[in-house]
Design a protein around this motif. Sequence first.
Motif, mmCIF file in Angstrom:
data_model
loop_
_atom_site.group_PDB
_atom_site.id
_atom_site.type_symbol
_atom_site.label_atom_id
_atom_site.label_comp_id
_atom_site.label_asym_id
_atom_site.label_seq_id
_atom_site.Cartn_x
_atom_site.Cartn_y
_atom_site.Cartn_z
ATOM 1 N N UNK A 1 -2.955 0.676 -14.715
ATOM 2 C CA UNK A 1 -3.441 -0.249 -15.517
ATOM 3 C C UNK A 1 -3.967 0.278 -17.075
ATOM 4 N N UNK A 2 -4.092 1.765 -16.866
ATOM 5 C CA UNK A 2 -4.377 2.629 -18.164
ATOM 6 C C UNK A 2 -3.364 3.036 -18.616
ATOM 7 N N UNK A 3 -1.920 2.916 -18.319
ATOM 8 C CA UNK A 3 -0.765 3.152 -18.942
ATOM 9 C C UNK A 3 -0.484 4.734 -18.687
ATOM 10 N N UNK A 4 -1.097 5.300 -17.689
ATOM 11 C CA UNK A 4 -0.983 6.684 -17.452
ATOM 12 C C UNK A 4 0.179 6.739 -15.914
ATOM 13 N N UNK B 1 0.865 -1.329 -0.009
ATOM 14 C CA UNK B 1 -0.124 -0.047 -0.004
ATOM 15 C C UNK B 1 0.809 1.391 -0.004
ATOM 16 N N UNK B 2 1.877 1.375 0.710
ATOM 17 C CA UNK B 2 2.975 2.416 0.817
ATOM 18 C C UNK B 2 3.492 2.771 -0.555
ATOM 19 N N UNK B 3 3.868 1.889 -1.264
ATOM 20 C CA UNK B 3 4.375 2.197 -2.601
ATOM 21 C C UNK B 3 3.289 2.858 -3.428
ATOM 22 N N UNK B 4 2.236 2.416 -3.366
ATOM 23 C CA UNK B 4 1.084 2.874 -4.303
ATOM 24 C C UNK B 4 0.615 4.295 -3.922
ATOM 25 N N UNK C 1 -4.516 4.481 -7.843
ATOM 26 C CA UNK C 1 -3.263 4.135 -8.493
ATOM 27 C C UNK C 1 -3.140 2.847 -9.257
ATOM 28 N N UNK C 2 -3.708 1.795 -8.798
ATOM 29 C CA UNK C 2 -3.715 0.605 -9.506
ATOM 30 C C UNK C 2 -4.162 0.812 -10.747
ATOM 31 N N UNK C 3 -5.542 1.588 -10.977
ATOM 32 C CA UNK C 3 -6.450 1.713 -12.088
ATOM 33 C C UNK C 3 -5.713 2.733 -13.103
ATOM 34 N N UNK C 4 -5.056 3.612 -12.346
ATOM 35 C CA UNK C 4 -4.395 4.782 -13.256
ATOM 36 C C UNK C 4 -2.965 3.714 -13.938
#
Length: 618
Positions: A615-618, A566-569, A610-613
Amino acid sequence: MCGINGIISGTIQDKEARIKAMNSRLSHRGPDDEGQWVEGVAALGHRRLSIIDLSEAGHQPMISACGRYVMVFNGEIYNYADLRQRFNYPYRSQTDSEVVLAAWSEMGHKCVELFNGMFAIAVWDKQEKTLTLVRDRLGIKPIYWCHTPEAFCFSSEIRALTTSNLISGKLDEASVVDFLRYQTVQAPDTILKDVHLMVPGTILRYELSSNQTGVETYWSPFRAGKKTPESYEEVKREVRRLFFKAVERRLVADVPFGAFLSGGIDSSAIVGAMAKVSNRQVDTFNITFSEDDFSEAPYARHVAKMHKTNHHEIHLKPEDFLQMIPDALAAMDHPSGDGPNTWVVSKMTKEAGITMALSGLGGDELFGGYPIFNRMVTLEQRKWLWHLPLSLRKAAGKALMALKPGVASTKVMRLMTMKNYHFEEAFAISRQALMDPQLAGILRSSSLPEHNPVRWLRQNKVNETGEVLSRVSVAEMTTYMQNVLLRDSDQMSMAHALEVRVPFLDHELVEYVLSLPDAFKRPVTPKKLLVDSLPDLLPDYIVNRPKMGFVFPWRDWLKGVMHDFADQRIRTLAQREMFYEPGVLDIWHRFLKGDPSVTFSRVWPLVVLEETIRSLGQ
């Protein structure tokens, strides 16, 4: 249960390749079969999870006997056997899909009013050059769509739309705020700028010649009627009849099936009814934890023993869950603050050989299972408080926060500072995760957008729905349930090709309960009307147990075994342009230090976002 795709365009020449790519992206939803149909301006795709009539006769896309209509269908029509006899049609299969097509051939889109089930339907009319999309009444099955200068396209999942290369895939900043407020994005918006989610109970029509779309509503809980039954005994009999009918309808399948069993009122009622109406032993599934405070295993065992089910306990250690988290987040088609829970139980259920499972989802919303029901009744009774001077109300709120700091006091403070009492705003505050002052501290924007649940409830005139409890039910169903629980249920169960059916959301049961006066539904004891209607299924041991909900020990895990993950994201998210880094890190540090106003549900969505962003390559 399946996945559906489509592209309508007069300019794109490689529609077949694109629709195949979209199908491939949905392979997890339908491992049993796939099909494409491309002709002229239209291309339709389908992935099949076979539940009824497992033969090749159920192949889709399916073309009507007259040749005019081409359909892709996702879902189940539970009354299809009765409807089959109604239409004079040359059937070639035993599927419910072909019954939908038969009904459409005779009645057009008006036929959807006959269907009892969960469904996402797309029909291309070759004669009129129009595409019609239909979403079920309660929003159990999704349809995402986009309309670009090049094409109109739709799919069961956003990731298939991005695979088509017909959308930009850019984040919508207003929707990011919506997500951080409510752990989801309210339909018809999504996290992406150019992608929309069909509102439940609606029909969308796209006309190629005009390049225009139109939407009509065929069903809405906001339009629930009102009944005045003769007696409470009459009400209990009717609730029992409709509930058993709903469960029995959902046991029609040609594959192995079971049920999620937490040992709470809703899942226990489902399992009890299944045991009474099924001619086979019921398989039940329960997740247990090392942390006893979160384990519902004893209650689930009691119900399983009571109904002689084939019970499966799935013991989950923090280390196991940590290993699963990357896959669970990767399976998340749209960000949610609650999805991994459903992903894990779906995975374990599927691995046990089950293809279809019943869930108690919807029971809390329909029968007043959340604390907000009694809370909203109390607020409605105390509207006079908002006639007091604002300064006095602010002082009272600040005193409460000083005396008892935490999330509840923060929300009371927000309620006290409303200029006037409004049902819609009070309800939205109760469902908010990060409050607006917290958001202002982590976002660079100087202003925040309107609250979507407030706008939605006002637009649909929720105050005209009925008495207070029905209004709360409708508000819960059309915001949190549809946009969090049902979205999670679909995307996380279908990640494992598991179909989940929800008897509490049978629209006939929903309509009846919403129509009842508050006097019959007041939850003076847990879900009193449901419990009184099913005394043989719900013993006191289950009814009066502590309500836990299906939650994981997130607080302990985020501070322990999942801390580094979690900390990293969160640190990466904090550095993104939209966010104010010191504010984001302050929220995280306050959670780690045990600040009662920053619970896990305020920080976990930051990880998911953050995981979603990414996954969108952004």
